[in-house]
Design an enzyme around this catalytic site. Sequence first.
Site, PDB file in Angstrom:
ATOM      1  CD  GLU A 105      -2.777  -1.262  -0.250  1.00 23.36           C
ATOM      2  OE1 GLU A 105      -3.486   0.076  -1.021  1.00 23.36           O
ATOM      3  OE2 GLU A 105      -2.646  -2.416  -0.075  1.00 23.36           O
ATOM      4  CG  HIS A 112      -0.993   8.540  -6.164  1.00 24.05           C
ATOM      5  ND1 HIS A 112      -2.139   9.048  -6.171  1.00 24.05           N
ATOM      6  CD2 HIS A 112      -1.860   6.901  -5.981  1.00 24.05           C
ATOM      7  CE1 HIS A 112      -3.226   7.773  -7.192  1.00 24.05           C
ATOM      8  NE2 HIS A 112      -2.585   7.004  -7.063  1.00 24.05           N
TER       9      HIS A 112
END
Length: 231
Positions: A105, A112
């Site tokens: 995660e 990003h």
Amino acid sequence: MPGYYLGIDEYFLLFIIPAMIFSLVMQIMVKSAYRKQSRVGNARGITGAVAAQMVLDEGGAQGVRIEMTRGRLSDHYDPRTNTIRLSEGVYSAASVAAVGIAAHEAGHAVQHARKYAPIKVRNAILPVCNIGSMAAVPLMVLGFMLDFWGLVTLGLALYALIALFQLVTLPVEFNASRRALRAIEGQNMLRDAELAGARKVLTAAAMTYVAALVVSLANLLRFMLRFRRRR
């Protein structure tokens, strides 16, 4: 009739049943791998939250919050709030599975931060895909009932976008796992046997995305063949 498109036929048996079985097997595999590796503690006692922060620091992703969330295997990264949410069995657990999942995660957060191209493409088509997931099949059914093949074509196009979204998702997920494993190994979070266990969890999880794509492609092919035959 709507049931004609949603019911069981030769295309359902030929395409959908095998795809659903494949998807079910992948779900069983990821749950089995998680269950097994969640029972194996890592030698350094690194929790999921700590592992996520280590990956963020190495990847240069700043300002990312790490929070606990309820549920099992509910871990995810939310780009809207720049937040990693880890399940209770991952956030504070010092297991091999917790480190692998949390690092994965965090890998999304690093994607990003570094403006990874495939994730930008996925985010760009996400709004249309959300519409397509609700409207594609009703449009196809309505188009056939009204003998308006423009609606059928629109429905097929929207459904194809869903498959495209899942196709683009594959490199995003596999890349996040590669980043996670590279960071785990580079910072010696896990020993060799532990690293192999984390890799099994992440590989099984990635295959669920492959299964989702297979199911979507099977449905798309089924719809195309059924409408072509009826037309």
